[in-house]
Scaffold this motif. Structure first.
Motif, short mmCIF file in Angstrom:
data_model
loop_
_atom_site.label_atom_id
_atom_site.label_comp_id
_atom_site.label_asym_id
_atom_site.label_seq_id
_atom_site.Cartn_x
_atom_site.Cartn_y
_atom_site.Cartn_z
N LYS A 1 -2.17 -47.20 -27.50
CA LYS A 1 -1.53 -45.89 -27.30
C LYS A 1 -2.11 -44.85 -28.26
N ASP A 2 -2.23 -45.25 -29.52
CA ASP A 2 -2.71 -44.27 -30.52
C ASP A 2 -4.15 -43.83 -30.25
N PHE B 1 8.49 -42.45 -30.30
CA PHE B 1 9.88 -42.91 -30.39
C PHE B 1 9.93 -44.32 -30.97
N LYS B 2 10.58 -44.42 -32.11
CA LYS B 2 10.74 -45.71 -32.79
C LYS B 2 12.13 -46.25 -32.48
N LYS B 3 12.50 -47.32 -33.16
CA LYS B 3 13.87 -47.83 -32.99
C LYS B 3 14.83 -46.69 -33.28
N THR C 1 12.92 -52.65 -23.50
CA THR C 1 13.11 -53.38 -24.75
C THR C 1 14.57 -53.79 -24.94
N VAL C 2 15.45 -52.87 -24.63
CA VAL C 2 16.88 -53.16 -24.80
C VAL C 2 17.29 -54.34 -23.91
N ARG D 1 18.07 -38.07 -27.58
CA ARG D 1 16.90 -37.79 -28.43
C ARG D 1 15.68 -37.42 -27.59
N ASN E 1 1.90 -55.52 -38.13
CA ASN E 1 3.34 -55.54 -38.31
C ASN E 1 3.81 -56.93 -37.88
N GLU F 1 11.93 -47.47 -23.20
CA GLU F 1 12.32 -48.52 -24.15
C GLU F 1 13.78 -48.92 -23.94
N ASP F 2 14.58 -47.93 -23.53
CA ASP F 2 16.02 -48.19 -23.38
C ASP F 2 16.33 -49.01 -22.13
N ASN G 1 4.95 -41.06 -26.95
CA ASN G 1 4.38 -42.34 -27.35
C ASN G 1 5.56 -43.31 -27.48
N ARG G 2 5.81 -44.09 -26.43
CA ARG G 2 7.08 -44.77 -26.15
C ARG G 2 8.08 -43.70 -25.74
P1 ATP Z 1 2.21 -48.58 -33.86
O1 ATP Z 1 2.57 -50.00 -34.05
O2 ATP Z 1 0.92 -48.39 -33.15
O3 ATP Z 1 2.34 -47.73 -35.07
P2 ATP Z 1 4.59 -48.45 -32.28
O4 ATP Z 1 4.98 -47.51 -31.18
O5 ATP Z 1 4.47 -49.89 -31.93
O6 ATP Z 1 3.25 -47.91 -32.86
P3 ATP Z 1 6.36 -49.32 -34.30
O7 ATP Z 1 7.09 -48.62 -35.38
O8 ATP Z 1 5.48 -50.47 -34.62
O9 ATP Z 1 5.58 -48.23 -33.45
O10 ATP Z 1 7.38 -49.87 -33.24
C1 ATP Z 1 8.38 -49.14 -32.70
C2 ATP Z 1 9.37 -50.16 -32.21
O11 ATP Z 1 10.53 -49.46 -31.82
C3 ATP Z 1 8.88 -50.93 -30.99
O12 ATP Z 1 9.04 -52.29 -31.20
C4 ATP Z 1 9.79 -50.44 -29.88
O13 ATP Z 1 10.04 -51.42 -28.92
C5 ATP Z 1 11.02 -50.04 -30.65
N1 ATP Z 1 11.84 -49.07 -29.94
C6 ATP Z 1 11.50 -47.82 -29.58
N2 ATP Z 1 12.50 -47.23 -28.91
C7 ATP Z 1 13.49 -48.14 -28.83
C8 ATP Z 1 14.77 -48.14 -28.25
N3 ATP Z 1 15.25 -47.07 -27.62
N4 ATP Z 1 15.52 -49.23 -28.38
C9 ATP Z 1 15.04 -50.32 -29.02
N5 ATP Z 1 13.84 -50.40 -29.59
C10 ATP Z 1 13.07 -49.33 -29.49
#
Ligand code: ATP
Ligand code: MG
Length: 280
Positions: A83-84, A104-106, A143-144, A119, A206, A139-140, A134-135
């Motif tokens: 992605k990056d 979008f992170k956690k 991943t959820v 958000r 990670n 994810e909701d 970027n995400r």
């Molecule tokens: P990089 O690893 O390249 O920096 P990334 O997008 O993987 O980028 P991380 O901080 O490693 O960033 O991961 C973000 C995490 O947040 C991912 O595992 C993703 O599944 C999780 N995430 C994002 N949004 C949600 C959400 N709404 N609910 C649960 N988990 C989420």
């Protein structure tokens, strides 16, 4: 007089449609390639990419000048899906004044205290802008579900919400286009190993990514369901074979250019007569 050689772009009038997820059909990521070159020569593909990227830069300027519509680009992938590097390659030269990338992170406590689209809605591009996620809200729904972060009753409804949300965005002037960067489990292993082998890449490693990797099949299955149910003419999903980076960049840029050309943004006509103005 010698005839000018044809522009690389003219030679690669390739079609991005085979990469679309067809609305209404059962869809499986297993049926899609992770490594592809569309039968193109690499150098030709790179040249064409540069031309298309220049075109993207111009179209973005028109979108900004017009100030009427917006473009939302959603990027989803498994870890190490690229992605990056896609963002850097495709959007690097786009005027940062009119293009905003949001990762979008956690969700944090404040975000979790709201509905999951809160958000996302906040970061949507305003008229004239390109917004890149970027995400995203996907994810909701993915991943959820895979990690059972909420009961099935909660996450299974989200596909419907997301469809309504993106329909609303289309009606209100935001075009959405979505890319899933598709890689194989073997390729992910290579990319993660590279992060371990190269000290300058350690910061990218990670340990938590290994937990997600252990759920690879569940992710592929849930992504297949969700992509199949949320790809529409007004907000299509493209499954991008992402293991050849030059082809990935070319395909994504082609789709963005096609999408913006279809929107056909035009700068407003001047409300003054330029020939009547004299600058002393
Ligand atoms: P990089 O690893 O390249 O920096 P990334 O997008 O993987 O980028 P991380 O901080 O490693 O960033 O991961 C973000 C995490 O947040 C991912 O595992 C993703 O599944 C999780 N995430 C994002 N949004 C949600 C959400 N709404 N609910 C649960 N988990 C989420
Ligand atoms: Mg990560």
């Amino acid at each position: 007089m010698t005839e000018a050689s044809p522009a690389p772009l003219a030679k690669i009038e390739f079609d991005a449609r085979p990469y679309i997820v067809n609305p209404g059909k059962r869809f499986s990521l297993h049926d899609r390639a992770t490594r592809d070159d569309g039968g193109l020569d690499k150098q030709l593909g790179k040249d064409a990419f540069e031309l298309l990227r220049d075109r993207l830069v111009d179209l973005q300027e028109n979108l900004y000048a017009e100030q009427k519509r917006a473009l939302l680009v959603v990027l989803q992938a498994m870890d190490a899906g690229g992605k990056d590097s896609t963002l850097k390659a495709v959007f690097g030269p786009v005027d940062p004044a009119g293009c905003r990338v949001k990762g979008f992170k956690k969700p944090n406590d404040e975000e979790l205290a709201h509905d999951y689209l809160w958000r996302v809605h906040h970061w949507l591009p305003k008229r004239g802008y390109i917004g890149v996620f970027n995400r995203s809200h996907y994810e909701d729904a993915v991943t959820v579900a895979v990690k059972s972060l909420a009961p099935k009753k909660v996450w299974s409804r989200r596909v419907g919400h997301i469809n309504d949300f993106e329909r609303m965005l289309a009606d209100e002037g935001t075009t959405t286009v979505k890319f899933f960067l598709h890689i194989s489990k073997g390729y992910q292993k290579e990319r993660l190993q590279r992060r371990l082998d190269r000290p300058d890449k350690h910061w990218k490693f990670n340990v938590a990514d290994l937990d997600e990797r252990a759920r690879w099949e569940q992710y592929q299955e849930r992504y297949s369901e969700v992509l199949g149910q949320t790809s529409h003419k007004h907000a299509p999903w493209y499954v991008v074979p992402a293991e050849r980076r030059w082809y990935r960049n070319l395909l994504i840029t082609k789709v963005l250019v096609d999408t913006l050309e279809a929107m056909d943004p035009r700068p407003p006509k001047a409300d003054f007569d330029p020939s009547a103005i004299v600058i002393e």
